[in-house]
Write a protein that holds these residues in place. Structure first.
Motif, short mmCIF file in Angstrom:
data_model
loop_
_atom_site.label_atom_id
_atom_site.label_comp_id
_atom_site.label_asym_id
_atom_site.label_seq_id
_atom_site.Cartn_x
_atom_site.Cartn_y
_atom_site.Cartn_z
N VAL A 1 -0.64 -4.87 4.78
CA VAL A 1 -1.26 -3.31 3.71
C VAL A 1 -2.71 -3.82 3.56
CG1 VAL A 1 -1.16 -6.39 2.68
CG2 VAL A 1 -0.87 -3.56 1.32
N CYS A 2 -2.79 -2.72 3.30
CA CYS A 2 -4.50 -2.53 3.08
C CYS A 2 -3.95 -1.58 1.69
CB CYS A 2 -4.98 -1.65 3.78
SG CYS A 2 -4.76 0.01 3.91
N PRO A 3 -5.98 -2.35 0.87
CA PRO A 3 -6.25 -0.95 0.01
C PRO A 3 -6.45 0.31 0.21
CG PRO A 3 -8.03 -2.91 0.35
CD PRO A 3 -7.65 -3.44 2.16
N TYR A 4 -6.87 0.96 -0.68
CA TYR A 4 -7.23 1.83 -0.55
C TYR A 4 -7.72 3.17 -1.29
CZ TYR A 4 -2.27 4.26 -1.71
OH TYR A 4 -1.02 5.17 -2.82
N GLY A 5 -8.86 3.46 -1.35
CA GLY A 5 -9.17 3.88 -2.65
C GLY A 5 -9.06 5.17 -2.60
#
Lengths: 993, 100
Positions: free
Chosen positions: A837-841
């Protein structure tokens, strides 16, 4: 340091035990605590304090109050520098540094005074007449040269380091002005118990009563003034606001006031503002602002050493300063007697009293004989002698003989103008009173009464009595019990004015507006050239347009214009005063609302986590949203955003979407209501499902979009865009309350109640499975695309799950109460580790929506219709909804309108940019050939190329066509191909899983 | 300017949002004259001197829409009512269906 040569041995209400040092133009001086800069300069014999605006004429102190047009100085230094400060209002403090303005190289030797010799060029309206040819020279030569020569002080160059604040106060009675009338009004009002605010622009209360020194209750006035001040300050229901100028009257009893909290200090005390802007809400107001003395218009009346008689008395009585040693009094009324008597009492030589009235006034002749002075009845001063300092005057006697008298101070009294400006701010028109040769307040603003000199009653007894009456009546009208008005004993002074507007025998320049250098000749010229209305006069000559708002000049000018055009003064008219009464710093109007504090900052629930994890933020309206989350080895945002997009499309990403507006809609008629405000049908939405919805304005233009989820029979949950959250909610409230008041529907904004995260990507369900409690089935059978349900997460925390997708991937939005938002973000990121998982903006979010051809702010720009953005099929046919009728107008449904389509560059290396306009390949790039423009552009890591959305005339019919994108702003031009606006998974297979 | 909100008391103007003319009524979308009715409803406004009936929404207060009678020359507000009540009276007085 020099001795204070003009300080009298005794008198004044300064504190002689507290000497204060200051500098003026770099030279050190000494004054006393309680001095103004003007009084201290005069005490030191400094009479030349500035140069005039246009002609650079030497100028001295004219007045002792806020009407001062001449003695403008720069205070403090560097970014604290404050230009155009009235020396007469500046309280002296230790270390004060002031400098003169508008002179070069020095005040005494000012090269620009050559302008005086060129004065035939600089007549009224000169900038309309001269320097016109050749036109090309205006911008390059004339204007810069004139600007350098004509100016006031220099503004500070950097940011203002001081703080300002705003406050609101409420009261029953606001008393404006703390002179005899105001003090007595406040005292009489306060005795009832009503809440009273007394505001005065000076540091000391007392006004002219203090300046003139006439006895009250048989004693020096300072005794009565101090006792009233003490009484008022003791009362819990009274607030005395000194150094506070009420500068404006607004509707419904609202007053603007500026409190100079720290201007009298070298620096504001820690935690205190420099100035405070007050909004005062008053049920009743008593205007006790006094009056301003008029100069007399005669030749050389602006020479340093010429002063208003009232100011002269102020310097004597309040500050113990003699502005001169050999005095000539020039008057058209009985107050000249008082002035002469005071001067004689102070031991000064009164050389002559020049009374323009013919026939001996008993008052004046008594004063003249007491002072042992020469009496010139029916005479006028026609000129002054001296350079930068007065050395004598030329008098034409009643018999027509010219006499030259030597003197160092000429005091003049042309009569008094009531300070009625606040009565005109709401459109009230002053009326002319012949008996006192002055305008007096006409209609008053609602709730305002006028007492004392502000209403034209110039006597001390009248001021006290009218104040008492106004104070009692104001509180009585509000229902307070009050004893009859009470006043101390005092006498009225004779006035007996006979107007003298202009000494026509004068040959040299006779100034009317000292600050803007407008002369009597300028007014005559304006009259000859047809600028005879007061409004024209003002604009043509700039009369009354300086920082003093023409307080010493307007009525004189009007009278001269009346004479020149053979009209009466009331026929000639009166310009309307507008707020502010005296200048207000922009900093004070802004208060704390500047820089980062200009608006509130809203932080989404995952803010702390995002901050700790390197999120880079972007302002979206009030929100600070993460734009992207760079990793340490990434070179720039571009690399980061591409990586975030790829991660979402191949694994899973999490994005905080809590900033979307959220509205909870409940009630028996909730579905009916939503059907009316959205263009598509929602009443038929099954429970447990979500649907996209488009909201139109009544004119058929797209207003906002979002999703509508049905949580129960009578319960819907609506989202709006981030930008329109407030507007859309208010629109819904308006519709429910005003358009369809009988529908059973209740609305509440829930934007801040829910933390909501988009979990997007092929592995999103796997991730959520670890978060959502096991009893909830989220298999595709139980929870297909557009399914909505209540869930619990992390062992019993209530939440909601929406299967929505903005990215085009399998995606969900998971919501929990906002207080769990931070914890849920951490839980998602922990659980998502194994899935990469990655956070995205916001950046990656935008790239993916462009890849999918979804519309957003750039397409919903207030000009587009549902058809324009490819959503024409959604428009319901049978029901009524906002925008239905006008959305069918021919211009709105015209198929030639630019509509949504995709673009790709033909040269793959070409970067497109939004805003570029589209023209046909072969046609010139002119507005006539403009067929649309690019709205949203992104580099798509999925496509491996730049892609764009745009609006193009008949766009959907032109897929495959090549057109030119022209960007005149960036001077770019390139060929693009018209393509399907959905660049990724056009069949929507991925989002259904 | 200050408005006497029937729910909250007298409040400053900056708590309110202006919502337009309260003297126009949303027309029937299905009437034969709907297009011209809506044109008048959305675009045509009298700009007379004197009292205007205006809608003000108490955004920073109780969220009530208000019908405010305000003199556009003097800014004196002579009447403030809850818009929903005014609208219900309006709808009751009109023929059934005329606003929906």
């Amino acid at each position: 340091m020099r001795r204070q040569s003009n300080r009298l041995g005794e008198g004044g209400i300064i504190d002689r035990s507290k000497p204060v040092t200051f500098t003026f133009d770099g030279a050190p001086y000494q004054g006393y605590q309680g001095d103004t800069l003007a009084s201290a300069l005069l005490a030191n014999g400094v009479t030349l304090v500035g140069r005039s605006f246009k002609y650079h004429r030497p100028r001295g102190v004219l007045s002792a109050g806020s009407e001062e047009p001449n003695a403008l100085v720069e205070l403090r230094s560097e970014n604290y520098r404050e230009a155009n400060t009235k020396a007469t209002m500046v309280e002296l403090f230790d270390g004060l540094s002031a400098s003169s303005q508008n002179r070069w190289p020095s005040l005494r030797l000012d090269f620009m005074s050559i302008n005086s010799l060129l004065s035939p060029i600089f007549v009224a309206g000169f900038y309309y007449k001269t320097f016109m040819w050749p036109a090309a020279l205006w911008e390059k030569l004339y204007e810069p040269a004139i600007r350098r020569a004509a100016g006031l002080g220099r503004a500070a160059q950097g940011e203002d380091p001081d703080h300002y604040e705003k406050a609101t106060a409420h009261c029953d009675v606001l008393v404006v002005g703390g002179g005899a009338a105001g003090l007595n009004a406040a005292l009489n009002a306060a005795r009832s118990g009503a809440r009273v605010i007394l505001a005065d622009e000076n540091a000391q209360l007392g006004g002219r009563a203090l300046d003139d020194g006439l006895p009250i209750d048989g004693a020096p006035p300072v005794q009565w003034i101090d006792s009233v001040r003490e009484q008022l300050e003791r009362e819990p229901n009274v607030v005395v606001m000194r150094r506070t100028t009420v500068f404006g009257v607004y509707d419904t009893g609202t007053y603007g006031a500026l409190e100079r909290v720290s201007d009298h200090l070298a620096q504001a005390k820690h935690g205190f503002p420099r100035q405070r802007l007050w909004r005062i809400i008053a049920k009743r107001t008593i205007l006790a602002t006094g009056a301003t003395e008029r100069p007399i218009v005669f030749g050389g009346n602006d020479r340093p050493g010429v002063m208003l008689a009232s100011a002269f008395r102020t310097y004597l009585n309040r500050y113990g300063v003699a502005p001169g040693r050999r005095i000539v009094v020039f008057t058209n009324n009985d107050s000249g007697a008082l002035t002469a008597a005071e001067a004689a009492l102070a031991g000064l030589e009164v050389v002559a009293i020049v009374d323009s009235r013919r026939g001996l006034s008993a008052e004046i002749s008594k004063a003249a004989s007491t002072a042992g002075t020469r009496m010139i009845s029916g005479g006028v001063v026609i000129d002054t002698v001296g350079k930068a300092k007065l050395s004598g005057v030329v008098i034409r006697t009643g018999e027509g003989e010219d006499v030259r008298l030597s003197c160092d101070c000429l005091v003049m009294s042309g009569g008094w103008n009531p300070n009625l400006q606040l009565t005109t701010h709401l459109g009230g028109k002053p009326t002319w009173n012949d008996a006192i040769a002055a305008f007096v307040p006409g209609t008053h603003p609602p709730g305002m009464s006028v007492a004392g000199a502000a209403g034209g009653s110039f006597g001390l007894k009248d001021a006290l009595d009218e104040g008492a009456k106004a104070g009692s009546e104001a509180v009585a009208s509000l229902g307070w019990k009050v004893a009859g008005p009470a006043s101390p004993r005092a006498d009225n002074q004779p006035y007996g004015i006979r107007p003298l507007w202009l000494v026509e025998a004068s040959k040299s320049k006779a100034l009317v507006d000292f600050q803007n250098d407008v002369t009597a000749a300028d007014i005559a010229l304006a009259a000859r050239e047809g600028f005879q209305s007061v409004e024209h006069l003002k604009r043509y000559t700039t009369l009354g347009m300086a920082t003093d708002q023409g307080r010493t000049s307007n009525v004189n000018a009007l009278a001269i214009m009346a004479k020149a055009t053979d009209r009466s003064i009331p026929e000639t008219g009166m310009t309307v005063a507008r707020p502010p009464y005296s200048p207000v710093a922009i900093g004070a109007l802004a208060g704390h609302h500047r820089g980062k504090s200009f608006k509130a900052v809203r932080r989404p629930p995952s803010y702390a986590w995002a901050k700790a994890n390197g999120g880079v933020f972007v302002e979206t309206g009030l929100w600070l949203r993460p734009a992207y989350f760079p990793k340490s080895d990434e070179r720039d945002w571009f690399e980061t955003v591409c990586r975030e997009v790829k991660t979402v499309r191949s694994a899973v990403g999490v994005c905080d979407v809590s900033t979307l507006g959220k509205v909870d809609v409940q009630g028996k008629d909730a579905g009916e209501f939503l059907d009316k405000i959205y263009m598509n049908g929602l009443k038929t939405l099954p429970i447990g499902k979500a649907r996209y919805g488009g909201m139109l304005r009544e004119d058929g233009i797209f207003m906002d979009d979002g999703t509508i989820a049905r949580l129960g029979e009578h319960h819907y949950f609506v989202t709006t865009t981030t930008a329109n959250a407030v507007k859309a909610f208010q629109h819904m409230e308006f519709c429910a309350q005003w358009l369809w008041p009988s529908l059973d529907v209740q609305l509440i904004s829930a934007t801040e109640q829910w933390a909501q995260y988009a979990v997007a990507g092929p592995k999103s369900r796997d991730l959520l499975r670890k978060i959502i409690d096991p009893e909830f089935d989220i298999s595709d059978e139980a929870f297909p695309y557009l399914q909505v349900g209540k869930i619990t997460v992390c062992g019993g925390i209530k939440g909601r799950l929406f299967r929505l997708s903005f990215s085009g991937e399998r995606a969900y939005e998971i919501a929990v109460p906002a207080r769990y938002g931070d914890a849920l973000m951490r839980a998602l990121m922990d659980a998502g580790q194994e899935f990469g998982v990655c956070p995205y903006g916001a950046e990656a979010l935008a790239v993916m929506r462009i890849e999918k051809g979804h519309i957003s702010g750039p397409e919903l720009n207030g000009n587009t219709t549902p058809r324009d953005v490819g959503l024409g099929d959604m428009i319901a046919k049978k029901k009524d909804f906002i925008g239905r009728v006008l959305g069918e107008r021919p211009g709105i449904i015209d198929p030639d309108r630019p509509s949504l389509i995709g673009f790709r560059p033909v040269d793959k290396n070409m970067r497109m940019r939004s805003g570029a306009h589209i023209v046909p390949l072969s046609a010139p790039a002119t507005a006539a050939n403009d067929q649309g423009y690019l709205t949203s552009v992104a580099y798509s890591p999925t496509v491996g190329d730049w892609i764009a959305l745009g609006l193009l005339k008949r766009g959907p019919e032109r897929i495959g066509e090549k057109v030119r994108a022209v960007d005149p702003v960036r001077n770019e031009e390139y060929v693009v191909e018209v393509v399907n606006p959905c660049f990724v998974d056009p069949e929507g297979e991925k989002l259904r899983g | 300017m200050r408005i006497q909100c029937p729910c909250c008391g007298e409040r400053s103007l900056d708590e309110f949002t202006y919502y337009g003319d309260a003297s126009v009524t949303r027309p029937n979308a299905f009437a034969p004259t709907a297009m011209s009715d809506y044109h008048a409803y959305v675009y045509q406004r009298d700009n007379r001197d004197g009292d205007h009936r205006e809608l003000w929404y108490h955004a920073a207060g109780c969220h009530a829409c208000l019908v405010v009678t305000r003199n556009v020359r003097s800014h004196i507000i002579s009447d403030v009512r809850i818009a929903r009540e005014v609208a219900r009276e309006r709808d009751a007085a009109a023929l059934p269906g005329s606003t929906s």
